[in-house]
Scaffold this motif. Structure first.
Motif, PDB file in Angstrom:
ATOM      1  N   ASP A 150       0.867  -1.169   0.000  1.00 54.88           N
ATOM      2  CA  ASP A 150       0.000   0.000   0.000  1.00 54.88           C
ATOM      3  C   ASP A 150       0.911   1.229   0.000  1.00 54.88           C
ATOM      4  N   PRO A 151       0.700   2.172  -0.920  1.00 54.07           N
ATOM      5  CA  PRO A 151       1.585   3.342  -0.983  1.00 54.07           C
ATOM      6  C   PRO A 151       1.751   4.067   0.353  1.00 54.07           C
ATOM      7  N   ALA A 152       0.699   4.174   1.132  1.00 55.01           N
ATOM      8  CA  ALA A 152       0.798   4.851   2.429  1.00 55.01           C
ATOM      9  C   ALA A 152       1.696   4.058   3.378  1.00 55.01           C
ATOM     10  N   GLU A 153       1.563   2.733   3.355  1.00 50.99           N
ATOM     11  CA  GLU A 153       2.406   1.896   4.204  1.00 50.99           C
ATOM     12  C   GLU A 153       3.867   1.991   3.776  1.00 50.99           C
ATOM     13  N   LEU A 154       4.095   2.046   2.458  1.00 46.08           N
ATOM     14  CA  LEU A 154       5.465   2.161   1.972  1.00 46.08           C
ATOM     15  C   LEU A 154       6.071   3.498   2.366  1.00 46.08           C
ATOM     16  N   LYS A 155       5.264   4.545   2.277  1.00 39.91           N
ATOM     17  CA  LYS A 155       5.732   5.870   2.690  1.00 39.91           C
ATOM     18  C   LYS A 155       6.085   5.862   4.178  1.00 39.91           C
ATOM     19  N   ASP A 156       5.237   5.223   4.979  1.00 36.32           N
ATOM     20  CA  ASP A 156       5.509   5.104   6.415  1.00 36.32           C
ATOM     21  C   ASP A 156       6.783   4.308   6.667  1.00 36.32           C
ATOM     22  N   ALA A 157       7.006   3.259   5.882  1.00 41.33           N
ATOM     23  CA  ALA A 157       8.206   2.437   6.058  1.00 41.33           C
ATOM     24  C   ALA A 157       9.464   3.221   5.708  1.00 41.33           C
ATOM     25  N   VAL A 158       9.404   4.032   4.653  1.00 40.43           N
ATOM     26  CA  VAL A 158      10.547   4.880   4.305  1.00 40.43           C
ATOM     27  C   VAL A 158      10.815   5.861   5.438  1.00 40.43           C
TER      28      VAL A 158
END
Length: 85
Positions: free
Chosen positions: A21-29
Motif C-alpha cells: 500500500d503506498p501509504a504503508e510504503l511511505k511510512d516504512a521509508v
C-alpha cells in the motif's frame, strides 16, 4: 477469500507483499529515515532495529531500507563536507 496459488498461498497476500500500500510504503521509508537518523545519534540498538524490521512485509522492508539508505547518504555527505572545510 483470496484465491490460492499452487502452493496454497494467498495470491492477494503475495501481491500485497510485492507491491504494498503506498501509504504503508511511505511510512516504512519514514521509519527507515527515523531509525537511521537515530543510529547516528546513538539512540538505537541492534535489537530495537531488528524488532521494527521483523514486523514489516517484504515491500515495507524494502521501503525501510530505502529510508535508511537515504539518511546514510545524507550523513556521509555531511561528513565529507566537514572534512573539506
Amino acid at each position: 477469500l483470496s484465491p490460492k496459488d499452487a502452493a496454497g498461498n494467498s495470491i492477494y497476500k503475495k501481491a500485497r507483499d510485492a507491491f504494498g500500500d503506498p501509504a504503508e510504503l511511505k511510512d516504512a521509508v519514514a521509519s527507515g529515515n527515523k531509525i537511521a537518523s537515530s543510529i547516528f545519534s546513538s539512540d538505537q540498538t541492534e535489537a530495537k532495529i531488528i524488532d521494527v524490521m521483523k514486523n514489516l512485509s517484504k515491500s515495507e522492508l524494502e521501503a525501510f531500507k530505502v529510508g535508511a539508505f537515504e539518511v546514510c547518504l545524507i550523513e556521509q555527505k555531511c561528513l565529507m563536507q566537514k572534512q573539506i572545510r
